[in-house]
Scaffold this motif. Structure first.
Motif, PDB file in Angstrom:
ATOM      1  N   ASP A 155       0.814  -1.212   0.000  1.00  0.00           N
ATOM      2  CA  ASP A 155       0.000   0.000   0.000  1.00  0.00           C
ATOM      3  C   ASP A 155       0.850   1.266   0.000  1.00  0.00           C
ATOM      4  O   ASP A 155       0.434   2.301  -0.484  1.00  0.00           O
ATOM      5  N   ASN A 156       2.060   1.197   0.587  1.00  0.00           N
ATOM      6  CA  ASN A 156       2.929   2.384   0.695  1.00  0.00           C
ATOM      7  C   ASN A 156       2.196   3.532   1.384  1.00  0.00           C
ATOM      8  O   ASN A 156       2.200   4.671   0.917  1.00  0.00           O
ATOM      9  N   THR A 157       1.545   3.223   2.493  1.00  0.00           N
ATOM     10  CA  THR A 157       0.733   4.199   3.204  1.00  0.00           C
ATOM     11  C   THR A 157       1.609   5.218   3.924  1.00  0.00           C
ATOM     12  O   THR A 157       2.519   4.832   4.652  1.00  0.00           O
ATOM     13  N   PRO A 158       1.340   6.516   3.740  1.00  0.00           N
ATOM     14  CA  PRO A 158       2.074   7.515   4.533  1.00  0.00           C
ATOM     15  C   PRO A 158       1.518   7.586   5.951  1.00  0.00           C
ATOM     16  O   PRO A 158       0.307   7.471   6.158  1.00  0.00           O
ATOM     17  N   GLY A 159       2.406   7.750   6.922  1.00  0.00           N
ATOM     18  CA  GLY A 159       1.972   7.842   8.317  1.00  0.00           C
ATOM     19  C   GLY A 159       2.433   6.635   9.117  1.00  0.00           C
ATOM     20  O   GLY A 159       3.353   5.907   8.715  1.00  0.00           O
ATOM     21  N   VAL A 160       1.792   6.409  10.243  1.00  0.00           N
ATOM     22  CA  VAL A 160       2.210   5.334  11.148  1.00  0.00           C
ATOM     23  C   VAL A 160       1.592   4.018  10.705  1.00  0.00           C
ATOM     24  O   VAL A 160       0.368   3.903  10.580  1.00  0.00           O
ATOM     25  N   TYR A 169      15.306 -12.614  15.756  1.00  0.00           N
ATOM     26  CA  TYR A 169      14.064 -12.427  16.514  1.00  0.00           C
ATOM     27  C   TYR A 169      13.141 -11.486  15.739  1.00  0.00           C
ATOM     28  O   TYR A 169      13.519 -10.360  15.405  1.00  0.00           O
ATOM     29  N   PHE A 170      11.931 -11.964  15.458  1.00  0.00           N
ATOM     30  CA  PHE A 170      10.948 -11.170  14.725  1.00  0.00           C
ATOM     31  C   PHE A 170      10.008 -10.472  15.702  1.00  0.00           C
ATOM     32  O   PHE A 170       9.592 -11.066  16.703  1.00  0.00           O
ATOM     33  N   PHE A 171       9.674  -9.232  15.406  1.00  0.00           N
ATOM     34  CA  PHE A 171       8.778  -8.483  16.271  1.00  0.00           C
ATOM     35  C   PHE A 171       8.016  -7.450  15.429  1.00  0.00           C
ATOM     36  O   PHE A 171       8.206  -7.360  14.214  1.00  0.00           O
ATOM     37  N   ILE A 172       7.166  -6.698  16.093  1.00  0.00           N
ATOM     38  CA  ILE A 172       6.351  -5.696  15.423  1.00  0.00           C
ATOM     39  C   ILE A 172       6.848  -4.307  15.797  1.00  0.00           C
ATOM     40  O   ILE A 172       7.162  -4.052  16.961  1.00  0.00           O
ATOM     41  N   ALA A 173       6.933  -3.439  14.801  1.00  0.00           N
ATOM     42  CA  ALA A 173       7.274  -2.038  15.050  1.00  0.00           C
ATOM     43  C   ALA A 173       6.209  -1.159  14.410  1.00  0.00           C
ATOM     44  O   ALA A 173       5.706  -1.475  13.318  1.00  0.00           O
ATOM     45  N   GLU A 174       5.858  -0.094  15.102  1.00  0.00           N
ATOM     46  CA  GLU A 174       4.985   0.919  14.520  1.00  0.00           C
ATOM     47  C   GLU A 174       5.884   2.081  14.107  1.00  0.00           C
ATOM     48  O   GLU A 174       6.578   2.662  14.948  1.00  0.00           O
ATOM     49  N   ARG A 175       5.872   2.370  12.804  1.00  0.00           N
ATOM     50  CA  ARG A 175       6.819   3.341  12.249  1.00  0.00           C
ATOM     51  C   ARG A 175       6.071   4.361  11.404  1.00  0.00           C
ATOM     52  O   ARG A 175       5.162   4.000  10.642  1.00  0.00           O
ATOM     53  N   ASN A 176       6.482   5.602  11.530  1.00  0.00           N
ATOM     54  CA  ASN A 176       5.924   6.649  10.681  1.00  0.00           C
ATOM     55  C   ASN A 176       6.714   6.663   9.378  1.00  0.00           C
ATOM     56  O   ASN A 176       7.907   6.970   9.367  1.00  0.00           O
ATOM     57  N   THR A 177       6.059   6.307   8.299  1.00  0.00           N
ATOM     58  CA  THR A 177       6.776   6.188   7.022  1.00  0.00           C
ATOM     59  C   THR A 177       7.143   7.546   6.437  1.00  0.00           C
ATOM     60  O   THR A 177       7.907   7.608   5.479  1.00  0.00           O
ATOM     61  N   VAL A 178       6.590   8.623   6.984  1.00  0.00           N
ATOM     62  CA  VAL A 178       6.940   9.963   6.496  1.00  0.00           C
ATOM     63  C   VAL A 178       8.182  10.486   7.216  1.00  0.00           C
ATOM     64  O   VAL A 178       9.121  10.978   6.594  1.00  0.00           O
ATOM     65  N   THR A 179       8.190  10.352   8.531  1.00  0.00           N
ATOM     66  CA  THR A 179       9.309  10.899   9.312  1.00  0.00           C
ATOM     67  C   THR A 179      10.328   9.824   9.676  1.00  0.00           C
ATOM     68  O   THR A 179      11.384  10.132  10.213  1.00  0.00           O
ATOM     69  N   ASP A 180      10.023   8.555   9.428  1.00  0.00           N
ATOM     70  CA  ASP A 180      10.868   7.406   9.778  1.00  0.00           C
ATOM     71  C   ASP A 180      11.034   7.272  11.298  1.00  0.00           C
ATOM     72  O   ASP A 180      12.002   6.679  11.772  1.00  0.00           O
ATOM     73  N   GLU A 181      10.111   7.820  12.041  1.00  0.00           N
ATOM     74  CA  GLU A 181      10.177   7.703  13.505  1.00  0.00           C
ATOM     75  C   GLU A 181       9.562   6.377  13.941  1.00  0.00           C
ATOM     76  O   GLU A 181       8.491   5.990  13.474  1.00  0.00           O
TER      77      GLU A 181
END
Lengths: 204, 101
Positions: free
Chosen positions: B45-50, B62-74
């Motif tokens: 989807d290449n969604t902008p935002g978190v 080790y696999f895990f989940i991250a919530e990342r802002n694709t605009v700011t890379d935070e």
């Protein structure tokens, strides 16, 4: 029962001599540089068990496994390094006395348990270096991003991180009376790791 | 150096991690038509935002989940995959404020 042939590294005996080597300085004292010693323990016995049932099989034998990312003594001659819930590396307390590991391996091979994990072949796929010496903390601070300071990274701590730009497992293991680290990494990069540490020790 | 917090190993350099793409709802290959299956396999989807993503701490695998802002890379949060159970695994609602720097 017929004795199992001992496995060796892919590079053969020419790389990993069968005897336990003595610590040797990375750079000669006369040329300056850091006072760091290296022992290549790759040829020494170790046992990696991984997968469903691995921890259960070991616990059923009375071995009290440590928490993840910790190293602890589990019997008179064997230490366990827990890398994950079902990923355990078993090391001889002293590389000169592998009897405990050899007995554990023999027991595991003949065990008929449905779930006992699988052999992760750590003695073939991972090189095992031990580095020590007065300047070992300085050396590691230049090549490892984790704070391994004397008071921060205490004996028994484990860091799965990077050393010399390679994935590496660092275990604080004080051998021969002084502080030091066991390094486990891809066996095919052994020469690169040794050269990288040598260059760092020489340039400082 | 950017630091990412691995739920298993603690804070580490970002160079120790690999991204495995956004968390997506599973798709049933037996009932999905060709277009839906093709989209699931080959398009993002290449969604902008978190958004939620799968990440791996490479040295420990080790696999895990991250919530990342694709605009700011935070990196907003990281947690174990088990935390996904009982949660919707769709990207968070994006507000214009989050999209625009």
């Amino acid at each position: 029962m017929q004795a199992m042939a001992k496995r060796r590294t892919p590079l053969g005996l020419s790389y990993a001599p069968p005897n336990v080597p003595s610590p040797a300085r990375l750079v000669p004292a006369t040329s300056g540089g850091l006072d760091v010693t290296l022992r290549d323990l790759t040829a020494c016995d170790r046992l990696g068990l991984k997968g469903r049932g691995a921890s259960g099989w070991l616990s059923a034998r009375g071995l009290a496994l440590p928490q993840s990312n910790c190293r602890a003594a589990v019997s008179a001659h064997v230490d366990a390094v827990r890398l994950g819930s079902e990923d355990i590396l078993l090391l001889p307390r002293s590389p000169e006395h592998p009897e405990g590991i050899q007995q554990l391996r023999a027991d595991w091979q003949v065990a008929t348990d449905v779930r006992k994990g699988f052999d992760a072949l750590r003695e073939e796929t991972w090189a095992w270096f031990h580095i020590g010496g007065p300047d070992v903390f300085h050396l590691m601070s230049m090549t490892c991003p984790v704070d391994l300071g004397l008071e921060r990274f205490l004996p028994g701590r484990v860091a799965q991180t990077r050393v010399a730009q390679m994935d590496c497992i660092v275990v604080r293991s004080d051998r021969a009376g002084g502080p030091g680290f066991d390094l486990f990494f891809d066996v095919t990069s052994s020469a690169f790791m040794r050269d990288s540490l040598t260059v760092l020790a020489s340039a400082s | 150096m950017k630091i990412m917090n691995c739920p298993f190993n603690g804070p580490r350099n970002s160079s120790e991690f690999t991204c495995f793409g956004p968390v997506r709802p599973p798709i049933d290959p037996d009932t999905a038509d060709d277009a839906a299956w093709s989209r699931h396999m080959f398009q993002l989807d290449n969604t902008p935002g978190v958004i939620r993503e799968w990440w791996r701490h490479t040295p420990s695998n080790y696999f895990f989940i991250a919530e990342r802002n694709t605009v700011t890379d935070e990196i907003v949060a990281t947690y174990e995959p088990a935390a996904l159970h009982g949660k919707a695994i769709t990207p968070k609602e994006i507000t214009p404020k989050e999209i625009m720097p």
